[in-house]
Each structure stands twice: as C-alpha cells, then as structure tokens.
Design a protein around this motif. Structure first.
Motif, PDB file in Angstrom:
ATOM      1  N   ILE A  34       0.859  -1.182   0.000  1.00 50.42           N
ATOM      2  CA  ILE A  34       0.000   0.000   0.000  1.00 50.42           C
ATOM      3  C   ILE A  34       0.899   1.237   0.000  1.00 50.42           C
ATOM      4  O   ILE A  34       1.640   1.475   0.953  1.00 50.42           O
ATOM      5  CB  ILE A  34      -0.957   0.006   1.205  1.00 50.42           C
ATOM      6  CG1 ILE A  34      -1.930  -1.175   1.084  1.00 50.42           C
ATOM      7  CG2 ILE A  34      -1.717   1.329   1.289  1.00 50.42           C
ATOM      8  CD1 ILE A  34      -2.863  -1.344   2.264  1.00 50.42           C
ATOM      9  N   ALA A  35       0.814   2.010  -1.087  1.00 54.00           N
ATOM     10  CA  ALA A  35       1.630   3.215  -1.248  1.00 54.00           C
ATOM     11  C   ALA A  35       0.924   4.450  -0.698  1.00 54.00           C
ATOM     12  O   ALA A  35       1.571   5.449  -0.362  1.00 54.00           O
ATOM     13  CB  ALA A  35       1.965   3.419  -2.721  1.00 54.00           C
ATOM     14  N   TRP A  36      -0.398   4.403  -0.638  1.00 48.44           N
ATOM     15  CA  TRP A  36      -1.193   5.536  -0.150  1.00 48.44           C
ATOM     16  C   TRP A  36      -2.523   4.982   0.330  1.00 48.44           C
ATOM     17  O   TRP A  36      -3.035   3.989  -0.195  1.00 48.44           O
ATOM     18  CB  TRP A  36      -1.408   6.542  -1.270  1.00 48.44           C
ATOM     19  CG  TRP A  36      -2.257   7.720  -0.902  1.00 48.44           C
ATOM     20  CD1 TRP A  36      -1.855   8.845  -0.259  1.00 48.44           C
ATOM     21  CD2 TRP A  36      -3.654   7.900  -1.168  1.00 48.44           C
ATOM     22  NE1 TRP A  36      -2.918   9.715  -0.090  1.00 48.44           N
ATOM     23  CE2 TRP A  36      -4.030   9.153  -0.652  1.00 48.44           C
ATOM     24  CE3 TRP A  36      -4.624   7.105  -1.787  1.00 48.44           C
ATOM     25  CZ2 TRP A  36      -5.324   9.637  -0.731  1.00 48.44           C
ATOM     26  CZ3 TRP A  36      -5.919   7.593  -1.874  1.00 48.44           C
ATOM     27  CH2 TRP A  36      -6.256   8.849  -1.355  1.00 48.44           C
ATOM     28  N   GLU A  37      -3.090   5.641   1.337  1.00 47.68           N
ATOM     29  CA  GLU A  37      -4.385   5.213   1.863  1.00 47.68           C
ATOM     30  C   GLU A  37      -5.178   6.422   2.332  1.00 47.68           C
ATOM     31  O   GLU A  37      -4.626   7.347   2.924  1.00 47.68           O
ATOM     32  CB  GLU A  37      -4.183   4.260   3.041  1.00 47.68           C
ATOM     33  CG  GLU A  37      -5.467   3.829   3.702  1.00 47.68           C
ATOM     34  CD  GLU A  37      -5.252   2.824   4.829  1.00 47.68           C
ATOM     35  OE1 GLU A  37      -6.201   2.620   5.600  1.00 47.68           O
ATOM     36  OE2 GLU A  37      -4.149   2.255   4.947  1.00 47.68           O
ATOM     37  N   TYR A  38      -6.470   6.393   2.039  1.00 47.45           N
ATOM     38  CA  TYR A  38      -7.382   7.394   2.599  1.00 47.45           C
ATOM     39  C   TYR A  38      -8.494   6.652   3.319  1.00 47.45           C
ATOM     40  O   TYR A  38      -9.087   5.715   2.801  1.00 47.45           O
ATOM     41  CB  TYR A  38      -8.020   8.298   1.528  1.00 47.45           C
ATOM     42  CG  TYR A  38      -9.147   9.097   2.155  1.00 47.45           C
ATOM     43  CD1 TYR A  38      -8.862  10.211   2.925  1.00 47.45           C
ATOM     44  CD2 TYR A  38     -10.467   8.675   2.065  1.00 47.45           C
ATOM     45  CE1 TYR A  38      -9.878  10.907   3.580  1.00 47.45           C
ATOM     46  CE2 TYR A  38     -11.488   9.366   2.713  1.00 47.45           C
ATOM     47  CZ  TYR A  38     -11.176  10.477   3.463  1.00 47.45           C
ATOM     48  OH  TYR A  38     -12.170  11.147   4.128  1.00 47.45           O
ATOM     49  N   HIS A  39      -8.774   7.076   4.530  1.00 49.07           N
ATOM     50  CA  HIS A  39      -9.976   6.688   5.263  1.00 49.07           C
ATOM     51  C   HIS A  39     -10.363   7.900   6.086  1.00 49.07           C
ATOM     52  O   HIS A  39      -9.539   8.764   6.378  1.00 49.07           O
ATOM     53  CB  HIS A  39      -9.750   5.455   6.151  1.00 49.07           C
ATOM     54  CG  HIS A  39      -8.650   5.621   7.138  1.00 49.07           C
ATOM     55  ND1 HIS A  39      -8.791   6.319   8.309  1.00 49.07           N
ATOM     56  CD2 HIS A  39      -7.370   5.205   7.114  1.00 49.07           C
ATOM     57  CE1 HIS A  39      -7.654   6.308   8.971  1.00 49.07           C
ATOM     58  NE2 HIS A  39      -6.763   5.646   8.264  1.00 49.07           N
ATOM     59  N   ASP A  40     -11.628   7.986   6.428  1.00 46.95           N
ATOM     60  CA  ASP A  40     -12.091   9.113   7.225  1.00 46.95           C
ATOM     61  C   ASP A  40     -11.404   9.088   8.590  1.00 46.95           C
ATOM     62  O   ASP A  40     -11.200   8.010   9.148  1.00 46.95           O
ATOM     63  CB  ASP A  40     -13.609   9.030   7.405  1.00 46.95           C
ATOM     64  CG  ASP A  40     -14.201  10.342   7.879  1.00 46.95           C
ATOM     65  OD1 ASP A  40     -14.721  11.078   7.029  1.00 46.95           O
ATOM     66  OD2 ASP A  40     -14.133  10.618   9.097  1.00 46.95           O
ATOM     67  N   PRO A  41     -11.037  10.243   9.132  1.00 45.87           N
ATOM     68  CA  PRO A  41     -10.434  10.257  10.474  1.00 45.87           C
ATOM     69  C   PRO A  41     -11.312   9.545  11.516  1.00 45.87           C
ATOM     70  O   PRO A  41     -10.798   8.869  12.399  1.00 45.87           O
ATOM     71  CB  PRO A  41     -10.289  11.747  10.795  1.00 45.87           C
ATOM     72  CG  PRO A  41     -10.204  12.400   9.465  1.00 45.87           C
ATOM     73  CD  PRO A  41     -11.094  11.579   8.552  1.00 45.87           C
ATOM     74  N   ALA A  42     -12.625   9.693  11.399  1.00 46.41           N
ATOM     75  CA  ALA A  42     -13.562   8.916  12.223  1.00 46.41           C
ATOM     76  C   ALA A  42     -13.994   7.752  11.333  1.00 46.41           C
ATOM     77  O   ALA A  42     -14.978   7.845  10.607  1.00 46.41           O
ATOM     78  CB  ALA A  42     -14.750   9.760  12.638  1.00 46.41           C
ATOM     79  N   ARG A  43     -13.238   6.698  11.336  1.00 52.71           N
ATOM     80  CA  ARG A  43     -13.379   5.614  10.351  1.00 52.71           C
ATOM     81  C   ARG A  43     -14.812   5.155  10.116  1.00 52.71           C
ATOM     82  O   ARG A  43     -15.214   4.893   8.999  1.00 52.71           O
ATOM     83  CB  ARG A  43     -12.497   4.434  10.740  1.00 52.71           C
ATOM     84  CG  ARG A  43     -11.037   4.775  10.606  1.00 52.71           C
ATOM     85  CD  ARG A  43     -10.153   3.611  10.898  1.00 52.71           C
ATOM     86  NE  ARG A  43      -8.764   4.071  10.827  1.00 52.71           N
ATOM     87  CZ  ARG A  43      -7.756   3.295  10.571  1.00 52.71           C
ATOM     88  NH1 ARG A  43      -7.951   2.018  10.375  1.00 52.71           N
ATOM     89  NH2 ARG A  43      -6.546   3.780  10.511  1.00 52.71           N
ATOM     90  N   GLU A  44     -15.596   5.075  11.175  1.00 50.80           N
ATOM     91  CA  GLU A  44     -16.968   4.584  11.012  1.00 50.80           C
ATOM     92  C   GLU A  44     -17.859   5.579  10.253  1.00 50.80           C
ATOM     93  O   GLU A  44     -18.958   5.244   9.839  1.00 50.80           O
ATOM     94  CB  GLU A  44     -17.590   4.228  12.366  1.00 50.80           C
ATOM     95  CG  GLU A  44     -17.742   5.387  13.324  1.00 50.80           C
ATOM     96  CD  GLU A  44     -16.478   5.758  14.105  1.00 50.80           C
ATOM     97  OE1 GLU A  44     -16.539   6.755  14.850  1.00 50.80           O
ATOM     98  OE2 GLU A  44     -15.448   5.085  13.963  1.00 50.80           O
TER      99      GLU A  44
END
Length: 127
Positions: A34-44
């Motif tokens: 994985i070179a880059w990842e985006y997820h919401d800071p509040a994952r849920e």
C-alpha cells in the motif's frame, strides 16, 4: 494509475482485525504494498458496504464516490477534504426483487468521474 500503481476502493466488509467496518481508498504498487491510503479520520463515518469508486485526478487529489450514501468528495494526498456533494434526490427501486432488499428510497450513485473542460468540447458549443 501513475508508476504502474492502481487505485482500489476497499469497501471494508469483514476486514480481519477490525471490530468496526470502514471503507477506504488504497493505492497499491507493483510489489503489492500500500503506497497511499485514505480513510475518514472517524473511520466509522465512511462505510460503503457495497459499491464505491475512486479516481486519481491530474492534480494528485482523489475523487471518491461513496455510492450508497450518494456522496461525492475530493481529498488531497494528505487526506484533507477539498469539497463534498451529497445527492439530494431520492427514489425507490422499481424492481420488486431489488425493492425487497432495499426498501428505503436511496440517493445512491454508482460511480462518478471528473473531467477537465478540454475533455468535453461539446459543452463549449452551447455557450
């Protein structure tokens, strides 16, 4: 994708080692890292159990389609939200089999693409 990497919308259903499901967008290099990842800071807060898409834009930002929520948004390489749009139009599925599975009236969007003005020359004709 740049440098032979590819972008994946990971719905996050049944992710091992995580008790709360969440969706993310990942860029994977040729070695499978994985070179880059985006997820919401509040994952849920960002969870699309089905459907979704992502498009890397020429400026390096990423356009994300949270399909079931009818939400389109753009994030920077650092994961900062640039803008978002939630589709305000809701409508029920007409097929009885599908309506039985999804009885609510959704505002779902399957996928979205961002186009530069020069990619749509026919828009200029009406001006």
């Amino acid at each position: 994708m740049r440098d032979g990497n590819f972008l994946v919308f990971d719905n996050g259903v049944f992710r091992p080692g995580h008790d709360v499901p969440y969706s993310r967008v990942i860029e994977i290099d040729r070695a499978g890292t994985i070179a880059w990842e985006y997820h919401d800071p509040a994952r849920e807060s960002f969870f699309a159990p089905f459907m979704g898409s992502a498009q890397r834009l020429p400026n390096g930002n990423t356009l994300v389609t949270d399909s079931p929520a009818g939400r389109l948004f753009e994030v920077t390489a650092d994961g900062l939200l640039v803008w978002e749009y939630v589709v305000p139009y809701f409508g029920g599925y007409e097929e009885a089999e599908v309506r039985g599975l999804f009885p609510a009236e959704p505002n779902a969007v399957f996928r979205a693409y961002r186009y530069a003005a020069d990619e749509l020359p026919w828009l200029e004709a009406g001006r």
